[in-house]
Design a protein around this motif. Structure first.
Motif, PDB file in Angstrom:
ATOM      1  N   GLY A   3       0.800  -1.215   0.000  1.00  0.00           N
ATOM      2  CA  GLY A   3       0.000   0.000   0.000  1.00  0.00           C
ATOM      3  C   GLY A   3       0.830   1.261   0.000  1.00  0.00           C
ATOM      4  O   GLY A   3       0.421   2.283  -0.570  1.00  0.00           O
ATOM      5  N   ILE A   4       2.013   1.228   0.647  1.00  0.00           N
ATOM      6  CA  ILE A   4       2.879   2.408   0.689  1.00  0.00           C
ATOM      7  C   ILE A   4       3.348   2.793  -0.704  1.00  0.00           C
ATOM      8  O   ILE A   4       3.326   3.973  -1.093  1.00  0.00           O
ATOM      9  N   LEU A   5       3.752   1.801  -1.493  1.00  0.00           N
ATOM     10  CA  LEU A   5       4.196   2.078  -2.861  1.00  0.00           C
ATOM     11  C   LEU A   5       3.054   2.640  -3.700  1.00  0.00           C
ATOM     12  O   LEU A   5       3.242   3.589  -4.470  1.00  0.00           O
ATOM     13  N   LEU A   6       1.875   2.059  -3.548  1.00  0.00           N
ATOM     14  CA  LEU A   6       0.723   2.553  -4.294  1.00  0.00           C
ATOM     15  C   LEU A   6       0.388   3.991  -3.910  1.00  0.00           C
ATOM     16  O   LEU A   6       0.092   4.832  -4.777  1.00  0.00           O
ATOM     17  N   PHE A   7       0.459   4.303  -2.630  1.00  0.00           N
ATOM     18  CA  PHE A   7       0.183   5.653  -2.153  1.00  0.00           C
ATOM     19  C   PHE A   7       1.217   6.639  -2.692  1.00  0.00           C
ATOM     20  O   PHE A   7       0.886   7.745  -3.151  1.00  0.00           O
ATOM     21  N   GLU A   8       2.480   6.236  -2.670  1.00  0.00           N
ATOM     22  CA  GLU A   8       3.548   7.106  -3.163  1.00  0.00           C
ATOM     23  C   GLU A   8       3.387   7.393  -4.650  1.00  0.00           C
ATOM     24  O   GLU A   8       3.513   8.538  -5.088  1.00  0.00           O
ATOM     25  N   GLN A   9       3.087   6.352  -5.433  1.00  0.00           N
ATOM     26  CA  GLN A   9       2.921   6.552  -6.870  1.00  0.00           C
ATOM     27  C   GLN A   9       1.671   7.388  -7.174  1.00  0.00           C
ATOM     28  O   GLN A   9       1.649   8.138  -8.155  1.00  0.00           O
ATOM     29  N   PHE A 139       7.615   8.716   4.484  1.00  0.00           N
ATOM     30  CA  PHE A 139       8.040  10.100   4.327  1.00  0.00           C
ATOM     31  C   PHE A 139       7.929  10.479   2.851  1.00  0.00           C
ATOM     32  O   PHE A 139       8.266   9.693   1.968  1.00  0.00           O
ATOM     33  N   TYR A 140       7.465  11.714   2.633  1.00  0.00           N
ATOM     34  CA  TYR A 140       7.303  12.208   1.261  1.00  0.00           C
ATOM     35  C   TYR A 140       7.913  13.606   1.190  1.00  0.00           C
ATOM     36  O   TYR A 140       7.766  14.395   2.132  1.00  0.00           O
ATOM     37  N   PRO A 141       8.617  13.923   0.086  1.00  0.00           N
ATOM     38  CA  PRO A 141       9.283  15.242   0.006  1.00  0.00           C
ATOM     39  C   PRO A 141       8.308  16.397   0.195  1.00  0.00           C
ATOM     40  O   PRO A 141       7.251  16.453  -0.439  1.00  0.00           O
ATOM     41  N   ALA A 142       8.690  17.332   1.045  1.00  0.00           N
ATOM     42  CA  ALA A 142       7.831  18.490   1.320  1.00  0.00           C
ATOM     43  C   ALA A 142       7.631  19.328   0.057  1.00  0.00           C
ATOM     44  O   ALA A 142       6.547  19.884  -0.158  1.00  0.00           O
ATOM     45  N   TYR A 143       8.656  19.406  -0.784  1.00  0.00           N
ATOM     46  CA  TYR A 143       8.526  20.242  -1.976  1.00  0.00           C
ATOM     47  C   TYR A 143       7.498  19.665  -2.942  1.00  0.00           C
ATOM     48  O   TYR A 143       6.754  20.411  -3.584  1.00  0.00           O
ATOM     49  N   ARG A 144       7.431  18.354  -3.052  1.00  0.00           N
ATOM     50  CA  ARG A 144       6.427  17.735  -3.932  1.00  0.00           C
ATOM     51  C   ARG A 144       5.017  17.977  -3.389  1.00  0.00           C
ATOM     52  O   ARG A 144       4.075  18.171  -4.151  1.00  0.00           O
ATOM     53  N   LEU A 145       4.876  17.966  -2.073  1.00  0.00           N
ATOM     54  CA  LEU A 145       3.577  18.302  -1.484  1.00  0.00           C
ATOM     55  C   LEU A 145       3.219  19.760  -1.764  1.00  0.00           C
ATOM     56  O   LEU A 145       2.051  20.086  -2.013  1.00  0.00           O
ATOM     57  N   PHE A 146       4.226  20.629  -1.736  1.00  0.00           N
ATOM     58  CA  PHE A 146       4.000  22.034  -2.073  1.00  0.00           C
ATOM     59  C   PHE A 146       3.524  22.168  -3.517  1.00  0.00           C
ATOM     60  O   PHE A 146       2.624  22.962  -3.813  1.00  0.00           O
ATOM     61  N   ILE A 147       4.117  21.409  -4.431  1.00  0.00           N
ATOM     62  CA  ILE A 147       3.695  21.438  -5.827  1.00  0.00           C
ATOM     63  C   ILE A 147       2.230  21.023  -5.950  1.00  0.00           C
ATOM     64  O   ILE A 147       1.449  21.646  -6.684  1.00  0.00           O
ATOM     65  N   THR A 255       2.866   7.959 -14.547  1.00  0.00           N
ATOM     66  CA  THR A 255       3.707   7.713 -13.372  1.00  0.00           C
ATOM     67  C   THR A 255       3.578   6.279 -12.878  1.00  0.00           C
ATOM     68  O   THR A 255       4.583   5.603 -12.624  1.00  0.00           O
ATOM     69  N   ALA A 256       2.332   5.815 -12.750  1.00  0.00           N
ATOM     70  CA  ALA A 256       2.125   4.447 -12.273  1.00  0.00           C
ATOM     71  C   ALA A 256       2.633   3.427 -13.290  1.00  0.00           C
ATOM     72  O   ALA A 256       3.206   2.392 -12.920  1.00  0.00           O
TER      73      ALA A 256
END
Length: 306
Positions: A3-9, A139-147, A255-256
């Motif tokens: 599930g983590i990989l699916l969420f990240e993608q 953990f997910y990059p903060a900058y990507r969340l900003f985008i 992406t997926a």
């Protein structure tokens, strides 16, 4: 696959799709209202990224660079529309393709002359350089969340602008029936210039957001311009709603697919066959998506033209 990989993608696809939407929104309005094929649209993305990177390096501030670059790209778009593109509106599509392709080549060479042939660096703001823990252990990059946040905010702004304002009403009227909008007294010249300025500003925002993730280099607009055209064909020419949905579909599928398809081939084929077949199939998924949509909906998901 867990599930983590699916969420990240899914987050990566959302981020990429929102940036495609910023590019496709201006392109679909120009195409839908002006009936103009603008191959120079990717050059606005490139020029915006270069301006943002240059000002950010000079001031040591990503935010000043972003503001100055967006304003500069919008001004460049207005000057381009007033001086050259306005003369192509009444021409056939072949003339528009040739004219805007020439502009694209000239922009590439001008950028190479000013900044050189080597890529330049655009660093994200220091406050967004680290990761953010979204769920326990992930953990997910903060900058990507900003985008993602910027993309959603711009999408909401465009929705309100198009659906709740007088200018938006004129834009929708022009996209649905250009001749009737002219007959009703819309200031088409001013509307065209405003639409082009907004499209250029959106390109610059996308360039500034993707600059720290991708290389800021000469010709960076060509490859992403192809994806933007795929988005507006899927969504329907002239439709902001269609551009948003099309961008989300293309972003998630691309992406997926680049992550999941090679994994599937690894489990079914030998390592040598999977290493060549997996990336090849993943790279054509969005075009298969476009062909499927056009088979059932030849004018796209949300066409505006009658």
């Amino acid at each position: 696959m867990d599930g983590i990989l699916l969420f990240e993608q899914s987050l990566n696809g959302l981020q990429f799709g929102l940036m495609l939407f910023l590019l496709a929104a201006g392109l679909t309005l120009v195409f839908g209202i002006m009936d103009m094929i603008n191959l120079a649209h990717g050059s606005l993305y490139m020029v915006g990224a270069y301006l943002i990177a240059t000002v950010a390096a000079a001031t040591d501030s990503f935010w000043l660079g972003l503001g100055a670059g967006v304003a500069g790209a919008a001004l460049f778009g207005v000057l381009l529309e007033v001086s050259i593109l306005r003369r192509l509106y009444e021409r056939d599509h072949l003339s528009q393709v040739l004219g805007t392709f020439a502009i694209l080549l000239m922009c590439n060479e001008t950028v190479r002359l000013i900044w050189g042939a080597q890529p330049i660096t655009l660093n994200p703001p220091a406050s967004l350089s680290g990761p953010v823990e979204l769920v326990s252990g992930f953990f997910y990059p903060a900058y990507r969340l900003f985008i993602i946040g910027v993309g959603l905010a711009v999408a909401l702004f465009l929705y309100v602008l198009i659906t709740r304002t007088r200018v938006g009403m004129q834009v929708r009227a022009g996209a649905a029936n250009r001749e009737m909008a002219l007959a009703m007294g819309s200031n088409v010249t001013r509307l065209f210039t405003a639409v082009f300025a907004v499209g250029a500003a959106l390109c610059a925002i996308a360039g500034g957001m993707l600059g720290p993730l991708l290389a800021v280099q000469v010709g960076m607009g060509e490859s992403i311009l192809i994806l933007a055209f795929v988005v507006i064909v899927i969504g329907g020419i002239g439709s902001i709603r269609g551009a948003f949905l099309g961008a989300m579909l293309v972003g998630v599928v691309d992406t997926a697919g680049r992550t999941l398809v090679p994994m599937v081939f690894d489990s079914l084929l030998s390592a040598e066959a999977a290493s060549s077949a997996g990336p090849a199939v993943a790279s054509i998924l969005i075009y298969m998506l476009m062909a499927t949509v056009l088979f059932f909906k030849p004018r796209g998901l949300f066409p505006t033209h009658g």
